[in-house]
Write a protein that holds these residues in place. Structure first.
Motif, mmCIF file in Angstrom:
data_model
loop_
_atom_site.group_PDB
_atom_site.id
_atom_site.type_symbol
_atom_site.label_atom_id
_atom_site.label_comp_id
_atom_site.label_asym_id
_atom_site.label_seq_id
_atom_site.Cartn_x
_atom_site.Cartn_y
_atom_site.Cartn_z
ATOM 1 N N SER A 125 0.717 -1.798 -0.024
ATOM 2 C CA SER A 125 -0.213 0.308 -0.144
ATOM 3 C C SER A 125 0.185 1.345 -0.236
ATOM 4 N N ILE A 139 -2.592 -11.177 -1.507
ATOM 5 C CA ILE A 139 -1.946 -10.444 -2.495
ATOM 6 C C ILE A 139 -2.079 -11.407 -3.775
ATOM 7 N N THR A 140 -3.156 -10.256 -4.781
ATOM 8 C CA THR A 140 -3.166 -11.485 -6.067
ATOM 9 C C THR A 140 -1.712 -10.886 -7.172
ATOM 10 N N ASP A 178 -2.870 -9.421 -9.843
ATOM 11 C CA ASP A 178 -3.863 -8.430 -10.752
ATOM 12 C C ASP A 178 -3.436 -6.795 -9.374
ATOM 13 N N LYS A 179 -3.598 -7.156 -8.440
ATOM 14 C CA LYS A 179 -2.935 -5.764 -7.105
ATOM 15 C C LYS A 179 -0.983 -5.623 -7.709
ATOM 16 N N GLU A 210 -1.855 -3.331 -10.522
ATOM 17 C CA GLU A 210 -2.456 -1.822 -9.975
ATOM 18 C C GLU A 210 -0.675 -1.699 -9.240
ATOM 19 N N THR A 211 -0.221 -1.461 -8.252
ATOM 20 C CA THR A 211 0.787 -1.864 -7.598
ATOM 21 C C THR A 211 1.707 -1.143 -8.841
#
Length: 421
Positions: free
Chosen positions: A77, A279-280, A282-283, A286-287
């Motif tokens: 995050s 945590i996938t 996709d995540k 995104e990061t």
């Protein structure tokens, strides 16, 4: 045929006049070309770097499989965190314990659960030393989840992983730097002065997102904690769901099972947040996009500034060119040249100037991509679309900024132009 011949003649003449303007007004033309070249250079260099990063990240994800997800003590995050537990509540998350990992391995929706722990150590073989090489600790599921190319040699076994045997599988880059032409299999290297036997060499597929290619060794995670002093509390998990005809659904089922199991073992109430992170991929993407979104904005801003500077130079040099050739324009109009013919000629001249800048910027950008490839972990390469966009942008800049002086030239009254001294 005559129309094409006329247009070709106009283009040829415009290019010739533009080259004459470059030779006769070297400073003005040079500044114009420089501005365009800078903009194109930025576009090409950044595109090459981003293209290389995208390819390496895609390979990194492909090596773990599209449905593999990760369990971590800490989330990924960008929240405002000053290091205190009040602003970083996840600092209170407990580490993943062996009992929890064993429970996850018993789930019917999960094929494999691999442990991973990243560390660094001084690695030495005889007189060759790497002061801070990457050392990764894995459980025996490493080969099931990541499928590394181990040759020559082999990966460590389940028994070696369980007992924490002092064996290591080193990357090709570490093998080159430590052993050169010597066969590393069966040799002993020292990690923080602790001897480890090299049992295999693997091809490292690490991406820029995971730190790039660097000399690296993989050892049993138990050995990493026991002999090299890595903190077991930082262990993360890679979870591979069982294969299914609907992979996405199977992944979601595995995520639900893993989440429910860990929350149950930790006694979390329904209203409480999970004390771990799922945590996938996709995540992760995104990061990744958040990290490199800033680079994209900087690239656009810098290239835009360069093109605007070059465009202003186009306006200036073309206005001067129109003024210097006012009488010539009057003669051509008196001989029957139309406004469209004059407009076309000056637009071709402007596009030629910016095209020269675009070609120079493209060449320098290509040199820059070679330097990035050879001196950084980024395997930079110029995508064909970047070449088209760069040259197209330079030509469009010439046309847009050349429209004003070209329109002025086309509107000149032939009688007044002939009287101009």
């Amino acid at each position: 045929m005559s129309f094409l011949t006329t247009r070709l003649s106009a283009v040829t003449e415009g290019v010739r006049i533009a080259l004459d303007a470059v030779r006769s007004n070297k400073v003005r033309a040079g500044l114009t070309i420089l501005g365009i070249a800078v903009g194109v250079f930025v576009v090409v260099s950044m595109s090459a770097a981003v293209h290389g990063i995208n390819e390496s990240v895609a390979k990194d994800f492909a090596s773990t499989g599209p449905t593999t997800f990760f369990v971590s003590r800490y989330p990924i995050s960008f929240e405002n965190c000053d290091g205190s537990e009040n602003s970083c509540k996840w600092l209170r998350n407990p580490p993943l314990r062996s009992g929890e990992i064993a429970a996850l391995r018993r789930l019917s929706t999960v094929e494999a659960v691999g442990e991973r722990l990243d560390w660094s150590a001084k690695v030495r073989f005889r007189s060759q030393e790497l002061p801070s090489a990457g050392v990764e600790g894995y459980s025996a599921e490493w080969t099931t989840i990541s499928a590394p190319e181990v040759y020559p040699g082999r990966a460590f076994t389940q028994a070696e992983a369980r007992t924490g045997a002092r064996v290591a599988v080193i990357s090709t880059l570490m093998a080159e730097r430590l052993f050169g032409e010597v066969d590393p299999i069966g040799r002993t290297i020292a990690m923080n002065d602790v001897p480890f036997e090299v049992i295999g060499v693997f091809k490292d597929n690490s991406s820029f997102l995971s730190g790039g290619e660097r000399p690296k060794a993989v050892v049993p995670v138990t050995a990493l904690v026991r002999y090299i002093g890595a903190r077991e509390s930082n262990i993360g998990l890679a979870v591979k769901p069982r294969e299914s005809v609907t992979p996405a659904l199977q992944r979601d089922l595995a995520i639900d099972d893993v989440t429910a199991t860990l929350r149950g073992l930790r006694g979390a109430r329904p209203s409480q947040e999970s004390s771990f992170a799922i945590i996938t991929q996709d995540k992760l993407f995104e990061t990744y996009n958040q990290i490199f979104g800033l680079f994209f904005l900087v690239m656009i801003a810098l290239s835009g500034v360069g093109l605007i500077v070059g465009g202003v130079g186009v306006v200036a040099i073309m206005m001067i060119s129109v003024t210097e050739r006012t009488r010539e324009i009057g003669v051509r109009k008196a001989l029957g040249a139309t406004r469209a013919t004059i407009l076309w000629q000056f637009l071709v001249e402007a596009a030629t100037l910016t095209g020269i800048g675009g070609a120079i910027g493209l060449f320098v950008g290509w040199i820059g991509s070679l330097l990035i490839r050879n001196f950084t972990p980024i395997n930079a390469s110029i995508p064909p679309l970047a070449v088209v966009v760069a040259l197209g942008a330079s030509a469009v800049t010439g046309i847009l900024f050349g429209m004003l002086p070209a329109s002025r030239a086309a509107r000149l009254d032939p009688v007044e132009a002939l009287r101009y001294e």
